[in-house]
Design a protein around this motif. Structure first.
Motif, PDB file in Angstrom:
ATOM      1  N   ASP A   1       0.800  -1.082   0.061  1.00  0.00           N
ATOM      2  CA  ASP A   1       0.337   0.185  -0.020  1.00  0.00           C
ATOM      3  C   ASP A   1       0.912   0.552   0.297  1.00  0.00           C
ATOM      4  N   PHE A   2       0.133   2.576  -0.643  1.00  0.00           N
ATOM      5  CA  PHE A   2       1.070   3.700  -0.375  1.00  0.00           C
ATOM      6  C   PHE A   2       1.209   3.938   0.518  1.00  0.00           C
ATOM      7  N   THR A   3       0.659   4.108   1.727  1.00  0.00           N
ATOM      8  CA  THR A   3       0.561   3.882   3.282  1.00  0.00           C
ATOM      9  C   THR A   3       1.601   3.658   3.839  1.00  0.00           C
ATOM     10  N   ASP A   4       1.819   2.299   3.166  1.00  0.00           N
ATOM     11  CA  ASP A   4       2.900   1.618   4.091  1.00  0.00           C
ATOM     12  C   ASP A   4       4.332   1.371   3.724  1.00  0.00           C
ATOM     13  N   LEU A   5       4.166   2.600   2.086  1.00  0.00           N
ATOM     14  CA  LEU A   5       5.478   2.274   1.030  1.00  0.00           C
ATOM     15  C   LEU A   5       6.273   3.465   1.614  1.00  0.00           C
ATOM     16  N   PHE A   6       5.529   4.349   1.928  1.00  0.00           N
ATOM     17  CA  PHE A   6       5.659   6.722   2.209  1.00  0.00           C
ATOM     18  C   PHE A   6       5.548   6.190   3.745  1.00  0.00           C
ATOM     19  N   LYS A   7       5.838   5.784   5.145  1.00  0.00           N
ATOM     20  CA  LYS A   7       4.729   5.504   6.409  1.00  0.00           C
ATOM     21  C   LYS A   7       5.737   6.358   6.763  1.00  0.00           C
ATOM     22  N   PHE A   8       6.758   6.854   6.041  1.00  0.00           N
ATOM     23  CA  PHE A   8       7.250   7.868   7.030  1.00  0.00           C
ATOM     24  C   PHE A   8       7.012   9.762   5.934  1.00  0.00           C
ATOM     25  N   GLU A   9       7.276  10.496   6.124  1.00  0.00           N
ATOM     26  CA  GLU A   9       7.133  11.928   5.808  1.00  0.00           C
ATOM     27  C   GLU A   9       8.295  12.026   5.277  1.00  0.00           C
ATOM     28  N   SER A  10       9.495  11.945   5.866  1.00  0.00           N
ATOM     29  CA  SER A  10      10.382  12.446   5.719  1.00  0.00           C
ATOM     30  C   SER A  10      12.052  11.334   5.355  1.00  0.00           C
ATOM     31  N   ILE A  11      12.952  10.992   4.635  1.00  0.00           N
ATOM     32  CA  ILE A  11      14.355  10.577   4.863  1.00  0.00           C
ATOM     33  C   ILE A  11      15.333  11.575   5.004  1.00  0.00           C
ATOM     34  N   LEU A  12      16.388  10.286   6.080  1.00  0.00           N
ATOM     35  CA  LEU A  12      17.241  11.241   6.458  1.00  0.00           C
ATOM     36  C   LEU A  12      18.429  10.678   5.051  1.00  0.00           C
ATOM     37  N   ILE A  13      19.662  11.760   3.927  1.00  0.00           N
ATOM     38  CA  ILE A  13      19.325  10.813   2.712  1.00  0.00           C
ATOM     39  C   ILE A  13      21.113  11.428   3.615  1.00  0.00           C
ATOM     40  N   ILE A  14      21.905  10.766   3.522  1.00  0.00           N
ATOM     41  CA  ILE A  14      22.972   9.786   3.594  1.00  0.00           C
ATOM     42  C   ILE A  14      24.226  10.123   2.544  1.00  0.00           C
ATOM     43  N   TRP A  15      25.020  11.092   2.114  1.00  0.00           N
ATOM     44  CA  TRP A  15      25.298  11.316   0.798  1.00  0.00           C
ATOM     45  C   TRP A  15      26.890  11.114   0.569  1.00  0.00           C
ATOM     46  N   TYR A  16      27.370  10.307  -0.290  1.00  0.00           N
ATOM     47  CA  TYR A  16      28.721   9.507  -0.135  1.00  0.00           C
ATOM     48  C   TYR A  16      28.943   9.832  -1.637  1.00  0.00           C
ATOM     49  N   CYS A  17      30.537  10.039  -2.044  1.00  0.00           N
ATOM     50  CA  CYS A  17      30.767   9.932  -2.731  1.00  0.00           C
ATOM     51  C   CYS A  17      32.837   9.078  -2.736  1.00  0.00           C
ATOM     52  N   ASN A  18      32.668   8.556  -3.717  1.00  0.00           N
ATOM     53  CA  ASN A  18      34.715   7.701  -3.592  1.00  0.00           C
ATOM     54  C   ASN A  18      34.112   6.884  -1.567  1.00  0.00           C
ATOM     55  N   GLU A  19      32.956   6.586  -1.373  1.00  0.00           N
ATOM     56  CA  GLU A  19      32.730   5.948  -0.209  1.00  0.00           C
ATOM     57  C   GLU A  19      32.791   6.981   0.941  1.00  0.00           C
ATOM     58  N   ILE A  20      33.312   7.881   1.008  1.00  0.00           N
ATOM     59  CA  ILE A  20      33.468   9.127   2.462  1.00  0.00           C
ATOM     60  C   ILE A  20      31.176   9.705   2.452  1.00  0.00           C
ATOM     61  N   ILE A  21      31.563   9.439   3.488  1.00  0.00           N
ATOM     62  CA  ILE A  21      29.830  10.824   3.903  1.00  0.00           C
ATOM     63  C   ILE A  21      30.575  12.481   4.053  1.00  0.00           C
ATOM     64  N   THR A  22      29.446  12.815   2.939  1.00  0.00           N
ATOM     65  CA  THR A  22      29.911  14.477   2.997  1.00  0.00           C
ATOM     66  C   THR A  22      28.931  15.119   3.222  1.00  0.00           C
ATOM     67  N   ASP A  23      27.790  14.397   3.137  1.00  0.00           N
ATOM     68  CA  ASP A  23      26.436  15.635   3.905  1.00  0.00           C
ATOM     69  C   ASP A  23      25.309  14.668   3.824  1.00  0.00           C
ATOM     70  N   LEU A  24      24.757  15.307   5.294  1.00  0.00           N
ATOM     71  CA  LEU A  24      23.467  15.032   5.293  1.00  0.00           C
ATOM     72  C   LEU A  24      21.999  16.018   5.119  1.00  0.00           C
ATOM     73  N   GLU A  25      20.982  15.189   4.851  1.00  0.00           N
ATOM     74  CA  GLU A  25      19.956  15.879   4.472  1.00  0.00           C
ATOM     75  C   GLU A  25      18.712  15.278   4.952  1.00  0.00           C
ATOM     76  N   LEU A  26      17.887  16.219   5.746  1.00  0.00           N
ATOM     77  CA  LEU A  26      16.618  15.635   6.305  1.00  0.00           C
ATOM     78  C   LEU A  26      15.419  16.417   4.866  1.00  0.00           C
ATOM     79  N   TYR A  27      15.038  15.637   4.260  1.00  0.00           N
ATOM     80  CA  TYR A  27      14.198  15.859   3.119  1.00  0.00           C
ATOM     81  C   TYR A  27      12.567  15.674   3.084  1.00  0.00           C
ATOM     82  N   TYR A  28      11.967  16.320   3.216  1.00  0.00           N
ATOM     83  CA  TYR A  28      10.352  15.685   3.733  1.00  0.00           C
ATOM     84  C   TYR A  28       9.519  15.377   2.171  1.00  0.00           C
TER      85      TYR A  28
END
Length: 160
Positions: free
Chosen positions: A56-83
């Motif tokens: 179900d859509f509500t189960d697929l998107f059970k959260f209103e936000s996503i914490l994106i852990i951006w990484y490049c060359n295996e090193i974490i560079t940024d964090l973003e809480l995206y709604y």
């Protein structure tokens, strides 16, 4: 959020990312184009798609936000809480198009280009689908690279 901020500068392979009870946790790799602009390396898988019992859509998107852990060359560079809730209308329409194709026995005709942000990414294995005698490729529901690029653009990263 202090514990998450301590991740910046660490190797993505050395970090254990546990599921959160309040938001998705999504490690997303990115690369740089020749002009210095960032772009996501791949789609982000949300769930496997079972044609006979779609999530179900509500189960697929059970959260209103996503914490994106951006990484490049295996090193974490940024964090973003995206709604994600800001885009629920588009995500729901994408979900509806995918679900409608399955219900109509047209899962074999699904293309990622049919949707804007949520894609039904094709896998190699073919399986039965409801309401049709044609086999369809198995699929997984993903946040498309285009949507991840939108998130990157909204973060306003500077060129290096």
């Amino acid at each position: 959020m202090d514990s998450f901020e301590a991740l910046i500068g660490k190797n993505i392979n050395d970090v254990v990312l546990n599921e959160s009870t309040t938001f998705f946790v999504a490690p997303v790799e990115y690369f740089y184009k020749n002009c210095g602009k960032r772009y996501p390396a791949s789609k982000f898988k949300l769930a496997d798609l079972n044609y006979f019992d779609p999530i179900d859509f509500t189960d697929l998107f059970k959260f209103e936000s996503i914490l994106i852990i951006w990484y490049c060359n295996e090193i974490i560079t940024d964090l973003e809480l995206y709604y994600l809730s800001n885009d629920f209308d588009v995500l729901f329409m994408d979900y509806y198009r995918i679900k409608k194709a399955i219900d109509n026995g047209d899962a074999h005709k699904l293309r990622e280009g049919d949707t804007k942000y949520l894609g039904a990414s094709r896998l190699n294995e073919k399986v039965l689908q409801p309401n049709s005698d044609k086999l369809a490729n198995r699929r997984e529901l993903v946040l498309k690279k285009k949507y991840l690029q939108k998130m990157l653009n909204e973060m306003g990263f500077k060129c290096r």
